[in-house]
Motif scaffolding. Structure first.
Motif, PDB file in Angstrom:
ATOM      1  N   SER A  11      -9.965  -7.906  -1.250  1.00 41.99           N
ATOM      2  CA  SER A  11     -10.853  -8.989  -0.870  1.00 41.99           C
ATOM      3  C   SER A  11     -11.602  -8.632   0.673  1.00 41.99           C
ATOM      4  O   SER A  11     -12.853  -8.947   0.906  1.00 41.99           O
ATOM      5  CB  SER A  11      -9.919 -10.166  -0.554  1.00 41.99           C
ATOM      6  N   LEU A  12     -10.891  -8.007   1.479  1.00 43.35           N
ATOM      7  CA  LEU A  12     -11.439  -7.737   2.820  1.00 43.35           C
ATOM      8  C   LEU A  12     -12.607  -6.808   2.876  1.00 43.35           C
ATOM      9  O   LEU A  12     -13.742  -6.871   3.053  1.00 43.35           O
ATOM     10  CB  LEU A  12     -10.277  -7.182   3.722  1.00 43.35           C
ATOM     11  N   THR A  39     -16.844  -0.833   9.020  1.00 43.30           N
ATOM     12  CA  THR A  39     -16.092   0.080   8.054  1.00 43.30           C
ATOM     13  C   THR A  39     -14.833   0.620   8.651  1.00 43.30           C
ATOM     14  O   THR A  39     -13.765   0.807   7.814  1.00 43.30           O
ATOM     15  CB  THR A  39     -17.040   1.139   7.645  1.00 43.30           C
ATOM     16  N   LEU A  40     -14.978   0.964   9.787  1.00 47.64           N
ATOM     17  CA  LEU A  40     -13.853   1.608  10.432  1.00 47.64           C
ATOM     18  C   LEU A  40     -12.592   0.644  10.576  1.00 47.64           C
ATOM     19  O   LEU A  40     -11.474   0.725  10.055  1.00 47.64           O
ATOM     20  CB  LEU A  40     -14.215   2.014  12.201  1.00 47.64           C
ATOM     21  N   ILE A  41     -12.754  -0.715  11.167  1.00 47.32           N
ATOM     22  CA  ILE A  41     -11.878  -1.627  11.287  1.00 47.32           C
ATOM     23  C   ILE A  41     -11.277  -2.082   9.710  1.00 47.32           C
ATOM     24  O   ILE A  41      -9.931  -2.241   9.657  1.00 47.32           O
ATOM     25  CB  ILE A  41     -12.508  -2.938  12.080  1.00 47.32           C
ATOM     26  N   ILE A  42     -12.205  -2.413   8.945  1.00 44.26           N
ATOM     27  CA  ILE A  42     -11.665  -2.908   7.510  1.00 44.26           C
ATOM     28  C   ILE A  42     -10.885  -1.846   6.844  1.00 44.26           C
ATOM     29  O   ILE A  42      -9.832  -2.071   6.135  1.00 44.26           O
ATOM     30  CB  ILE A  42     -12.809  -3.187   6.917  1.00 44.26           C
ATOM     31  N   LYS A  43     -11.452  -0.233   6.973  1.00 45.33           N
ATOM     32  CA  LYS A  43     -10.722   0.655   6.233  1.00 45.33           C
ATOM     33  C   LYS A  43      -9.338   0.864   7.004  1.00 45.33           C
ATOM     34  O   LYS A  43      -8.368   1.086   6.106  1.00 45.33           O
ATOM     35  CB  LYS A  43     -11.537   1.859   6.375  1.00 45.33           C
ATOM     36  N   THR A  44      -9.341   0.609   8.133  1.00 44.07           N
ATOM     37  CA  THR A  44      -7.984   0.932   8.916  1.00 44.07           C
ATOM     38  C   THR A  44      -6.893  -0.172   8.253  1.00 44.07           C
ATOM     39  O   THR A  44      -5.801   0.150   8.100  1.00 44.07           O
ATOM     40  CB  THR A  44      -8.074   0.860  10.244  1.00 44.07           C
ATOM     41  N   ILE A  45      -7.328  -1.449   8.445  1.00 41.07           N
ATOM     42  CA  ILE A  45      -6.530  -2.367   7.793  1.00 41.07           C
ATOM     43  C   ILE A  45      -6.274  -2.267   6.443  1.00 41.07           C
ATOM     44  O   ILE A  45      -5.043  -2.578   6.058  1.00 41.07           O
ATOM     45  CB  ILE A  45      -7.122  -3.843   8.129  1.00 41.07           C
ATOM     46  N   PRO A  54     -14.185  -6.399  -9.475  1.00 39.30           N
ATOM     47  CA  PRO A  54     -13.478  -5.685  -8.757  1.00 39.30           C
ATOM     48  C   PRO A  54     -12.162  -5.954  -8.479  1.00 39.30           C
ATOM     49  O   PRO A  54     -11.070  -5.320  -8.371  1.00 39.30           O
ATOM     50  CB  PRO A  54     -14.047  -4.955  -7.541  1.00 39.30           C
ATOM     51  N   VAL A  55     -11.884  -7.372  -8.050  1.00 37.34           N
ATOM     52  CA  VAL A  55     -10.746  -7.902  -7.731  1.00 37.34           C
ATOM     53  C   VAL A  55     -10.046  -7.978  -8.876  1.00 37.34           C
ATOM     54  O   VAL A  55      -8.346  -7.712  -8.698  1.00 37.34           O
ATOM     55  CB  VAL A  55     -11.002  -9.346  -7.366  1.00 37.34           C
ATOM     56  N   ILE A  56     -10.173  -8.543 -10.045  1.00 35.43           N
ATOM     57  CA  ILE A  56      -9.366  -8.538 -11.088  1.00 35.43           C
ATOM     58  C   ILE A  56      -8.821  -7.228 -11.679  1.00 35.43           C
ATOM     59  O   ILE A  56      -7.797  -6.857 -11.959  1.00 35.43           O
ATOM     60  CB  ILE A  56     -10.315  -9.162 -12.334  1.00 35.43           C
ATOM     61  N   GLU A  57      -9.750  -5.910 -11.558  1.00 34.24           N
ATOM     62  CA  GLU A  57      -9.318  -4.663 -11.736  1.00 34.24           C
ATOM     63  C   GLU A  57      -8.334  -4.360 -10.977  1.00 34.24           C
ATOM     64  O   GLU A  57      -7.260  -3.846 -11.440  1.00 34.24           O
ATOM     65  CB  GLU A  57     -10.379  -3.682 -11.717  1.00 34.24           C
ATOM     66  N   VAL A  58      -8.499  -4.485  -9.716  1.00 35.41           N
ATOM     67  CA  VAL A  58      -7.249  -3.923  -8.719  1.00 35.41           C
ATOM     68  C   VAL A  58      -6.054  -4.738  -8.976  1.00 35.41           C
ATOM     69  O   VAL A  58      -4.970  -4.195  -9.176  1.00 35.41           O
ATOM     70  CB  VAL A  58      -7.866  -4.256  -7.448  1.00 35.41           C
ATOM     71  N   LEU A  59      -6.100  -6.184  -9.298  1.00 36.48           N
ATOM     72  CA  LEU A  59      -4.970  -6.748  -9.365  1.00 36.48           C
ATOM     73  C   LEU A  59      -4.188  -6.204 -10.775  1.00 36.48           C
ATOM     74  O   LEU A  59      -2.931  -6.472 -10.704  1.00 36.48           O
ATOM     75  CB  LEU A  59      -5.234  -8.485  -9.591  1.00 36.48           C
ATOM     76  N   VAL A  60      -5.084  -6.032 -11.860  1.00 34.42           N
ATOM     77  CA  VAL A  60      -4.273  -5.722 -13.141  1.00 34.42           C
ATOM     78  C   VAL A  60      -3.678  -4.353 -12.932  1.00 34.42           C
ATOM     79  O   VAL A  60      -2.375  -4.237 -13.326  1.00 34.42           O
ATOM     80  CB  VAL A  60      -5.483  -5.707 -14.129  1.00 34.42           C
ATOM     81  N   ILE A 117     -11.056  -0.401  -3.311  1.00 36.17           N
ATOM     82  CA  ILE A 117     -10.080  -0.253  -2.132  1.00 36.17           C
ATOM     83  C   ILE A 117      -9.919   1.445  -1.728  1.00 36.17           C
ATOM     84  O   ILE A 117     -10.154   2.220  -2.318  1.00 36.17           O
ATOM     85  CB  ILE A 117      -8.551  -0.712  -2.731  1.00 36.17           C
ATOM     86  N   PRO A 118      -9.497   1.398  -0.446  1.00 35.51           N
ATOM     87  CA  PRO A 118      -9.538   2.819   0.159  1.00 35.51           C
ATOM     88  C   PRO A 118      -8.209   3.476  -0.711  1.00 35.51           C
ATOM     89  O   PRO A 118      -7.229   3.026  -0.908  1.00 35.51           O
ATOM     90  CB  PRO A 118      -8.761   2.232   1.860  1.00 35.51           C
ATOM     91  N   SER A 119      -8.785   4.628  -1.101  1.00 35.57           N
ATOM     92  CA  SER A 119      -7.874   5.410  -2.345  1.00 35.57           C
ATOM     93  C   SER A 119      -7.922   6.720  -1.808  1.00 35.57           C
ATOM     94  O   SER A 119      -9.087   7.427  -2.241  1.00 35.57           O
ATOM     95  CB  SER A 119      -7.989   4.803  -3.464  1.00 35.57           C
ATOM     96  N   GLY A 120      -6.859   7.551  -1.541  1.00 39.39           N
ATOM     97  CA  GLY A 120      -6.979   9.040  -1.421  1.00 39.39           C
ATOM     98  C   GLY A 120      -6.376   9.782  -2.657  1.00 39.39           C
ATOM     99  O   GLY A 120      -5.479   8.965  -3.189  1.00 39.39           O
ATOM    100  N   LEU A 121      -6.806  10.726  -2.676  1.00 41.37           N
ATOM    101  CA  LEU A 121      -6.234  11.619  -3.907  1.00 41.37           C
ATOM    102  C   LEU A 121      -5.333  12.810  -3.570  1.00 41.37           C
ATOM    103  O   LEU A 121      -4.750  13.267  -4.385  1.00 41.37           O
ATOM    104  CB  LEU A 121      -7.341  12.297  -4.548  1.00 41.37           C
TER     105      LEU A 121
END
Length: 816
Positions: A226-227, A260-266, A426-432, A520-524
């Motif tokens: 959401s953020l 972007t920095l603030i939201i990515k960090t949170i 995107p919200v529904i995908e992440v929650l599922v 969402i932020p996602s590293g590999l």
């Protein structure tokens, strides 16, 4: 048409309006547009008196038939000229030239006064000061993210009654009612079932804990997506594909901004804490580059020059990897090998300094309480044997196969997300995905724990005091030497752990495909390492048991006697982690150095090198692109890969526009077009620039002018230069001829004209043209024949031609 088309649809030139340039610009944007937000309606800017005209020959709006010299671009720059539109590529040659001119001017002035000398010294020192600030800020944010993620991950299982801000480990540190065997159980730490129904035993308590685990995971994931969706859409994903593209010269406004920095960090803390199969290491590179971009605004040297700013971003990327893995040298090599496009020697030194400061800052914070920079730092003491290269190479093959499989399936899923209705939710995908992950993860202790803790457990070399199931061997306390354990038969706990790890491996392989690329932020890095570490630990335990029960076999009897400590399963896990990470990213040198810095042991470099090279060879045999390059191509970014060779025998005339039967090239003439004519050309086309010729008949090339510079210069002249009207003639020449009386004043725009655009002949092989674009970072190249302008080749044209030659879709290249 045969001109350089912009990535975004320009709405044409509208007189008296700069809104198209102001609307998306802010002080944190990657692209700096100094002056475009100024008020050009000031009333005190009136034409000078006649006497002043004689004194100031640079005045450009004077009177009828004036033949004044043109304004020097460096002395009186027009606000906004020399900057770039969003989703366009910078001109590396122009940016480097401007920086050389700036440096030359400062050097010459430093000989005139003490103050100028001080300014020269401060200018030279500013780069190192900027690296210091980037390292301090990146290290501090990484420490904050590590501490917060650790606490919130434990929050899914319970809470500390002594202080809710303590994670599980810290909560039990000071407890007086805890034994070494049960050091994770203390009365101060209560599970959710203990808080809700006052018991931790029985099926109902298990269901309560299960429910709370899934509920917290869904809450964290919902807050993260959401953020990102509401405040900073650029904060999603890893960020490394976009950073590679930006470092190659592409403009993505706001991608490295403060929001972007603030939201990515949170949201990075929330995403990692949700238990999804993702890591924070890749996004930490994005966070560090945001820090670098924002801090660049404190220094004019970097704020006003896009090429210099990209040198800073290369160093910031090194600092990001440094704090992600606790590997400063590996961070520098990662920036050099994987993300940077232009990496001069000066940037290498500054990257090293930034990575050093960042690592020192994180070490001072000590987020894991173990005096290490990462959670899974290990030290092995048993040497490896030559025969073990065979299983190490097998792990390399597994890593290459896994990397190729992951890239193909993940890209297919991401393409489906982009081209179907799935991408709209995107919200529904992440929650599922979060719900599926949490429901499947809770019953298995190895999927329930955080991925970093899992890797730490798998890397661990079992000792006498370890209580993990992976160390549940028979005859555990029958040691032959010191505190080191010999090879011994596996106990019930080890066999149970093997089954659980096998299930964990299957879940990680499948769920990571659908997780990477969500909003969402996602590293590999961490999920890939986890897959390899599980496979390596399984193989290592198998080899250990084989050596124990069959030590008399020919492959063992020469170096492994009964009861000796021959096989280190943790080493196999580390080699497997390197192999899988290499198979996905195609890193080699930087990967080996990062893994070496994680272990602190020089003697394990050869196994790591063997696994990394094998995984790269196998993965390259199945597909040439790494995961980041594949996502760059999927998104249509104009990234010209320097590692690929162009071996086709085509010529510049085969790629240039206009093609045969196309409309003629749109050009401007140097001294015969009015303001109205130029405005008409601008409004009727969407091209990002125009060649300037002597005349339409001769087609002799004079230079190249950017659309953006034209619009801003005409706008500026209408407001600040008296008498400029639609019938005013625009001159791109050094001097304008005498004009008849009572004609409107001319508009001289030679100062925005690139007088030395790169040109090639129509018979130049495309192999050379591609090499020129790669090494000089060109945006466009003009094609001539015997000095006459024939056409133009843009970076987008080159990328489309390469795609066409590789039997790929050329229309996948979206931007220029």
């Amino acid at each position: 048409m045969a001109m350089w088309q912009g990535a975004m649809d320009n709405r044409g030139f509208q007189q008296g309006s700069l809104n198209s340039f102001r609307s998306s610009s802010s002080d944190e944007d990657l692209m700096d547009i100094p002056g475009t937000a100024m008020d050009f309606s000031m009333r005190d800017d009136v034409p000078p008196l006649d006497g002043e005209i004689e004194e100031d020959k640079s005045y450009n709006g004077g009177g009828i038939g004036s033949s004044n010299r043109m304004m020097d671009f460096l002395e009186e720059p027009i606000p906004g000229v020399g900057t770039y539109d969003d989703f366009n590529t910078i001109d590396w040659v122009r940016e480097k030239s401007r920086d050389r001119d700036r440096h030359r001017e400062i050097t010459n002035k430093s000989k005139e006064s003490t103050w100028a000398l001080i300014h020269s010294v401060s200018d030279a020192f500013s780069g190192w000061l900027l690296m210091l600030l980037i390292g301090l800020l990146s290290g501090s944010l990484a420490g904050l993210i590590d501490i917060s993620a650790h606490w919130m991950t434990d929050l899914k299982e319970g809470i500390c009654t002594e202080g809710f801000w303590f994670n599980h480990e810290h909560c039990c540190w000071n407890s007086e009612h805890v034994t070494f065997e049960d050091r994770d159980k203390c009365p101060e730490w209560n599970s959710w079932s203990q808080l809700i129904i006052s018991t931790d035993e029985g099926a109902f308590a298990y269901i309560v804990n299960y429910f709370m685990y899934v509920l917290w995971a869904l809450l964290f994931a919902f807050l993260a997506v959401s953020l990102v969706k509401v405040f900073a859409p650029y904060a999603c994903g890893s960020g490394i594909p976009e950073i590679k593209t930006i470092l190659s010269g592409f403009i993505i406004r706001g991608y490295l901004g403060k929001w972007t920095l603030i939201i990515k960090t949170i949201t990075l803390v929330l995403a990692v804490s949700s238990g999804l199969s993702l890591g924070k290491e890749g996004p930490l590179v994005h966070v560090a580059c945001c820090c670098g971009n924002i801090l660049c605004h404190c220094f004019n040297k970097y704020r006003k020059n896009e090429a210099k700013r990209r040198e800073v971003l290369s160093a910031a990327a090194a600092a990001g990897v440094s704090v992600a893995f606790g590997a400063p040298i590996g961070g520098v090599l990662f920036s050099l090998e994987e993300v940077s496009y232009y990496f001069p020697l000066k940037t290498l030194w500054r990257s090293f300094f930034a990575a050093l400061v960042a690592a020192f800052t994180l070490r001072s914070i000590n987020p894991f309480g173990n005096s290490r920079l990462v959670l899974f730092y290990v030290e092995f003491h048993t040497p490896w044997h030559l025969f073990e290269l065979v299983p190490f190479i097998l792990l390399g093959i597994f890593g290459g196969l896994w990397g190729a499989l992951f890239i193909r399936t993940n890209i297919a899923w991401c393409r489906k997300r982009k081209t179907t209705q799935l991408g709209k939710y995107p919200v529904i995908e992440v929650l599922v995905v979060t719900a599926i992950t949490a429901i499947l993860a809770f019953p298995n202790e190895y999927t329930r724990m955080s991925t970093s803790e899992l890797i730490s457990e798998l890397f661990n070399d079992c000792g006498l005091l370890d209580s993990s199931k992976l160390c549940d061997y028979e005859n555990r306390f029958n040691t032959s030497k010191g505190g080191e354990l010999p090879d011994r038969p596996a106990g019930v706990g080890v066999y149970s752990a093997m089954w659980q790890l096998a299930l964990t491996l299957i879940l990680k392989i499948v769920i990571t495909i659908f997780t990477f690329g969500m909003k969402i932020p996602s590293g590999l890095f961490i999920p890939s390492m986890a897959v390899g570490a599980i496979a390596g630990r399984l193989l290592g335990v198998g080899m250990e048991q084989l050596a124990y029960y069959h030590h008399d076999w020919a492959i063992f009897n020469s170096w492994c006697s009964q009861g000796a400590d021959c096989i280190t399963p943790g080493l196999y896990a580390m080699v497997g982690a390197a192999a899988c990470l290499g198979g996905v990213t195609r890193m080699t040198v930087s990967l080996v150095v990062i893994m070496f810095e994680l272990t602190g042991g020089l003697e394990y470099i050869v196994p790591l090198m063997a696994a990394a090279m094998t995984s790269k060879w196998v993965a390259d045999a199945l597909g040439r692109e790494g995961i980041y390059d594949a996502h760059i191509r999927l998104n249509g970014y104009p990234f010209l890969e320097a590692k690929e060779e162009f071996a086709h025998k085509t010529l510049a005339m085969d790629v240039m526009k206009p093609r045969r039967n196309d409309p003629l090239l749109t050009v401007l003439t140097q001294d015969s077009m009015t303001v109205e004519d130029v405005e008409t050309v601008i409004s009727e086309t969407t091209y990002s620039g125009f060649p300037v010729v002597v005349s339409r008949e001769s087609q002799r090339l004079v230079g190249f002018v950017l659309r953006r510079d034209l619009i801003i210069s005409i706008e500026n002249a209408r407001k600040k230069q008296d008498g400029v009207v639609s019938t005013s003639i625009i001159y791109f020449t050094e001097h304008s001829p005498p004009m008849p009386p009572y004609t409107p004043p001319t508009l001289k725009l030679r100062n925005i004209l690139d007088l030395s655009p790169f040109t090639v002949t129509d018979l130049t092989p495309m192999e050379i043209v591609v090499d020129i674009f790669r090494k000089l970072g060109l945006r466009q190249c003009l094609v001539t024949h015997n000095g006459r302008l024939l056409g133009i080749i843009t970076k987008k044209d080159v990328l489309k031609h390469i795609a066409q030659m590789a039997n790929q879709d050329p229309d996948s290249i979206l931007f220029n």
